[in-house]
Design a protein around this motif. Structure first.
Motif, PDB file in Angstrom:
ATOM      1  N   ALA A   6     136.474 -47.863 -11.910  1.00 25.52           N
ATOM      2  CA  ALA A   6     136.429 -49.358 -12.222  1.00 25.52           C
ATOM      3  C   ALA A   6     136.407 -50.318 -11.220  1.00 25.52           C
ATOM      4  CB  ALA A   6     137.793 -49.684 -12.703  1.00 25.52           C
ATOM      5  N   LYS A   7     136.260 -49.883  -9.899  1.00 22.89           N
ATOM      6  CA  LYS A   7     136.127 -50.327  -9.127  1.00 22.89           C
ATOM      7  C   LYS A   7     134.357 -50.374  -8.572  1.00 22.89           C
ATOM      8  CE  LYS A   7     140.233 -48.602  -6.278  1.00 22.89           C
ATOM      9  NZ  LYS A   7     140.749 -47.733  -5.421  1.00 22.89           N
ATOM     10  N   PRO A   8     133.987 -51.387  -7.819  1.00 24.74           N
ATOM     11  CA  PRO A   8     132.936 -51.931  -7.264  1.00 24.74           C
ATOM     12  C   PRO A   8     132.171 -50.670  -6.611  1.00 24.74           C
ATOM     13  CG  PRO A   8     133.718 -53.776  -6.226  1.00 24.74           C
ATOM     14  CD  PRO A   8     134.931 -52.380  -7.027  1.00 24.74           C
ATOM     15  N   LEU A   9     131.248 -49.687  -7.405  1.00 24.23           N
ATOM     16  CA  LEU A   9     130.887 -48.679  -6.625  1.00 24.23           C
ATOM     17  C   LEU A   9     129.529 -48.339  -6.880  1.00 24.23           C
ATOM     18  CD1 LEU A   9     133.261 -45.395  -8.009  1.00 24.23           C
ATOM     19  CD2 LEU A   9     133.196 -46.508  -5.636  1.00 24.23           C
ATOM     20  N   PRO A  10     128.803 -48.003  -6.897  1.00 30.44           N
ATOM     21  CA  PRO A  10     126.777 -47.769  -6.389  1.00 30.44           C
ATOM     22  C   PRO A  10     127.147 -47.355  -8.141  1.00 30.44           C
ATOM     23  CG  PRO A  10     127.416 -47.231  -4.635  1.00 30.44           C
ATOM     24  CD  PRO A  10     128.225 -47.264  -5.076  1.00 30.44           C
ATOM     25  N   ARG A  11     126.167 -48.002  -8.669  1.00 23.10           N
ATOM     26  CA  ARG A  11     125.813 -46.977 -10.321  1.00 23.10           C
ATOM     27  C   ARG A  11     124.673 -46.239 -10.198  1.00 23.10           C
ATOM     28  NH1 ARG A  11     131.043 -47.580 -11.388  1.00 23.10           N
ATOM     29  NH2 ARG A  11     131.722 -49.426 -12.241  1.00 23.10           N
ATOM     30  N   PRO A  12     124.480 -45.166 -11.320  1.00 24.89           N
ATOM     31  CA  PRO A  12     125.518 -44.937 -11.944  1.00 24.89           C
ATOM     32  C   PRO A  12     126.446 -44.344 -11.423  1.00 24.89           C
ATOM     33  CG  PRO A  12     122.907 -43.352 -11.744  1.00 24.89           C
ATOM     34  CD  PRO A  12     122.843 -44.983 -11.063  1.00 24.89           C
ATOM     35  N   VAL A  13     127.537 -43.771 -11.922  1.00 19.40           N
ATOM     36  CA  VAL A  13     128.400 -42.734 -11.196  1.00 19.40           C
ATOM     37  C   VAL A  13     128.387 -41.623 -11.976  1.00 19.40           C
ATOM     38  CG1 VAL A  13     131.375 -42.323 -11.363  1.00 19.40           C
ATOM     39  CG2 VAL A  13     130.146 -44.584 -10.267  1.00 19.40           C
ATOM     40  N   ARG A  14     128.497 -39.870 -11.537  1.00 17.51           N
ATOM     41  CA  ARG A  14     128.419 -39.167 -12.813  1.00 17.51           C
ATOM     42  C   ARG A  14     129.445 -37.805 -12.154  1.00 17.51           C
ATOM     43  NH1 ARG A  14     124.596 -36.564 -15.704  1.00 17.51           N
ATOM     44  NH2 ARG A  14     123.225 -38.444 -15.772  1.00 17.51           N
ATOM     45  N   ALA A  15     130.251 -38.448 -13.212  1.00 19.14           N
ATOM     46  CA  ALA A  15     130.924 -36.917 -13.251  1.00 19.14           C
ATOM     47  C   ALA A  15     130.914 -35.732 -13.721  1.00 19.14           C
ATOM     48  CB  ALA A  15     132.126 -37.074 -13.607  1.00 19.14           C
ATOM     49  N   TRP A  16     131.240 -34.510 -13.932  1.00 23.79           N
ATOM     50  CA  TRP A  16     131.245 -33.219 -14.120  1.00 23.79           C
ATOM     51  C   TRP A  16     132.639 -32.629 -14.591  1.00 23.79           C
ATOM     52  CZ3 TRP A  16     127.072 -30.824 -16.635  1.00 23.79           C
ATOM     53  CH2 TRP A  16     125.938 -31.140 -16.110  1.00 23.79           C
ATOM     54  N   LEU A 174     125.862 -21.487 -15.264  1.00 22.86           N
ATOM     55  CA  LEU A 174     126.604 -23.656 -14.712  1.00 22.86           C
ATOM     56  C   LEU A 174     125.890 -23.991 -13.597  1.00 22.86           C
ATOM     57  CD1 LEU A 174     128.531 -24.794 -14.105  1.00 22.86           C
ATOM     58  CD2 LEU A 174     129.157 -23.506 -12.534  1.00 22.86           C
ATOM     59  N   PHE A 175     125.036 -23.616 -12.398  1.00 18.96           N
ATOM     60  CA  PHE A 175     124.238 -24.175 -11.839  1.00 18.96           C
ATOM     61  C   PHE A 175     122.712 -24.845 -12.979  1.00 18.96           C
ATOM     62  CE2 PHE A 175     120.126 -24.270  -9.079  1.00 18.96           C
ATOM     63  CZ  PHE A 175     120.188 -25.186  -8.600  1.00 18.96           C
ATOM     64  N   ARG A 176     122.459 -24.258 -13.749  1.00 18.40           N
ATOM     65  CA  ARG A 176     120.841 -24.976 -13.905  1.00 18.40           C
ATOM     66  C   ARG A 176     121.425 -25.879 -14.768  1.00 18.40           C
ATOM     67  NH1 ARG A 176     120.215 -19.080 -15.186  1.00 18.40           N
ATOM     68  NH2 ARG A 176     120.841 -18.705 -17.028  1.00 18.40           N
ATOM     69  N   ILE A 177     122.885 -25.791 -15.770  1.00 24.24           N
ATOM     70  CA  ILE A 177     123.025 -26.918 -16.288  1.00 24.24           C
ATOM     71  C   ILE A 177     123.736 -27.836 -14.946  1.00 24.24           C
ATOM     72  CG2 ILE A 177     125.490 -27.897 -17.789  1.00 24.24           C
ATOM     73  CD1 ILE A 177     125.498 -24.988 -18.846  1.00 24.24           C
ATOM     74  N   LEU A 178     123.960 -28.067 -14.064  1.00 23.11           N
ATOM     75  CA  LEU A 178     124.636 -29.110 -13.262  1.00 23.11           C
ATOM     76  C   LEU A 178     123.162 -29.429 -12.535  1.00 23.11           C
ATOM     77  CD1 LEU A 178     127.757 -27.226 -11.404  1.00 23.11           C
ATOM     78  CD2 LEU A 178     128.138 -29.428 -13.549  1.00 23.11           C
ATOM     79  N   SER A 179     122.342 -28.817 -12.024  1.00 24.79           N
ATOM     80  CA  SER A 179     120.804 -28.864 -11.637  1.00 24.79           C
ATOM     81  C   SER A 179     120.694 -30.314 -12.353  1.00 24.79           C
ATOM     82  CB  SER A 179     119.981 -28.023 -11.232  1.00 24.79           C
ATOM     83  OG  SER A 179     119.734 -27.619 -12.210  1.00 24.79           O
ATOM     84  N   SER A 180     120.896 -30.103 -13.458  1.00 23.04           N
ATOM     85  CA  SER A 180     120.587 -31.887 -14.850  1.00 23.04           C
ATOM     86  C   SER A 180     120.201 -32.528 -14.072  1.00 23.04           C
ATOM     87  CB  SER A 180     120.602 -30.920 -16.021  1.00 23.04           C
ATOM     88  OG  SER A 180     121.817 -31.897 -16.325  1.00 23.04           O
ATOM     89  N   SER A 181     121.274 -32.875 -13.228  1.00 22.39           N
ATOM     90  CA  SER A 181     122.322 -33.802 -13.189  1.00 22.39           C
ATOM     91  C   SER A 181     122.103 -34.155 -11.628  1.00 22.39           C
ATOM     92  CB  SER A 181     123.441 -34.170 -12.960  1.00 22.39           C
ATOM     93  OG  SER A 181     124.546 -33.559 -11.978  1.00 22.39           O
ATOM     94  N   PHE A 182     121.268 -33.320 -10.466  1.00 15.09           N
ATOM     95  CA  PHE A 182     120.580 -33.597  -9.447  1.00 15.09           C
ATOM     96  C   PHE A 182     119.988 -34.120  -9.068  1.00 15.09           C
ATOM     97  CE2 PHE A 182     122.632 -28.810  -8.716  1.00 15.09           C
ATOM     98  CZ  PHE A 182     123.786 -29.447  -8.438  1.00 15.09           C
ATOM     99  N   GLN A 183     119.550 -34.960  -7.935  1.00 11.80           N
ATOM    100  CA  GLN A 183     118.672 -35.691  -7.332  1.00 11.80           C
ATOM    101  C   GLN A 183     118.172 -36.083  -6.017  1.00 11.80           C
ATOM    102  OE1 GLN A 183     119.909 -40.270  -8.415  1.00 11.80           O
ATOM    103  NE2 GLN A 183     120.398 -39.885 -10.587  1.00 11.80           N
ATOM    104  N   VAL A 184     116.402 -36.327  -6.650  1.00 12.09           N
ATOM    105  CA  VAL A 184     116.129 -35.827  -5.276  1.00 12.09           C
ATOM    106  C   VAL A 184     116.635 -36.995  -4.467  1.00 12.09           C
ATOM    107  CG1 VAL A 184     114.071 -35.304  -4.356  1.00 12.09           C
ATOM    108  CG2 VAL A 184     114.770 -33.869  -5.462  1.00 12.09           C
ATOM    109  N   LEU A 185     116.344 -37.415  -3.024  1.00 15.47           N
ATOM    110  CA  LEU A 185     116.944 -38.720  -2.145  1.00 15.47           C
ATOM    111  C   LEU A 185     115.173 -38.602  -1.854  1.00 15.47           C
ATOM    112  CD1 LEU A 185     120.529 -38.740  -1.663  1.00 15.47           C
ATOM    113  CD2 LEU A 185     119.672 -39.956  -3.484  1.00 15.47           C
ATOM    114  N   ARG A 186     114.881 -39.377  -1.661  1.00 14.68           N
ATOM    115  CA  ARG A 186     113.802 -39.970  -0.979  1.00 14.68           C
ATOM    116  C   ARG A 186     113.946 -41.187   0.295  1.00 14.68           C
ATOM    117  NH1 ARG A 186     110.951 -37.451  -4.608  1.00 14.68           N
ATOM    118  NH2 ARG A 186     110.099 -37.693  -6.402  1.00 14.68           N
ATOM    119  N   ALA A 187     113.281 -41.032   1.524  1.00 19.36           N
ATOM    120  CA  ALA A 187     113.793 -41.965   2.054  1.00 19.36           C
ATOM    121  C   ALA A 187     112.673 -42.849   2.235  1.00 19.36           C
ATOM    122  CB  ALA A 187     113.581 -41.523   3.651  1.00 19.36           C
TER     123      ALA A 187
END
Length: 187
Positions: A6-16, A174-187
């Motif tokens: 509920a606090k101002p955090l960068p969006r999106p926020v993803r929880a498993w 478990l890794f296969r399912i969780l990895s759907s939410s992994f993002q590659v951060l680009r500089a």
């Protein structure tokens, strides 16, 4: 996570949420290992032991599954010379308090009223049916529909070939399912 969302955090926020409902915790059954029973048993063991095999055998004798027992002993670290003794790497009192808090917390209101930009993924273990009442599944599916209309997100995933201890029963799945939410951060 709930308090922070509920606090101002960068969006999106993803929880498993791994094999847990947002409401009532249902006890183990059907021969499944239950965390509260495991924590209680671990409290009866000495803080320093002479071998991992000793603990593994004690856990199996107490009725815990081989997979969970093997995972538990990975939490022993050598403390004596030449690995002559082992102690726990975790804080059992802290784990006990966290688990008690989990049993006492009801998060349905949060899940059914997600803030914009918050996405909660529920992972249900296929063989953990006793933990998921039909009402739980129906409420999560209703929350999926409502959240998508409100700019949030709720999603249900099923991990095949796994009981509650998802990280020991099917770590690759478990890794296969969780990895759907992994993002590659680009500089």
């Amino acid at each position: 996570m709930v308090e922070q969302a509920a606090k101002p955090l960068p969006r999106p926020v993803r929880a498993w949420v791994l094999d847990a409902t947002p409401g009532k915790v249902r006890a183990g059954g059907d021969g499944e290992d239950h965390p509260r029973e495991l924590i209680s048993f671990l409290r009866t063991l000495p803080k320093v032991v002479s071998s991992k095999r000793e603990i593994l055998n004690a856990l199996i004798k107490e009725g815990f599954s081989n997979d969970v027992s093997q995972w538990v002993v990975t939490n022993l670290r050598p403390t004596g010379p030449l690995c002559s003794s082992f102690s726990w790497t975790f804080d059992l009192d802290g784990i006990s308090q966290l688990y008690q808090s989990y049993e006492e917390t009801n998060l349905w209101n949060f899940v059914e009223n997600l803030p914009r930009g918050v996405h909660v993924n529920f992972l249900k273990a296929e063989r953990s049916l006793h933990r998921w009442a039909l009402e739980d599944l129906q409420r999560i599916h209703a929350a999926e529909e409502l959240a998508s209309e409100e700019g949030g997100g709720v999603e249900m995933h099923v991990l095949e070939d796994a009981g509650h201890w998802v990280h020991t029963d099917n770590p690759d799945g478990l890794f296969r399912i969780l990895s759907s939410s992994f993002q590659v951060l680009r500089a």
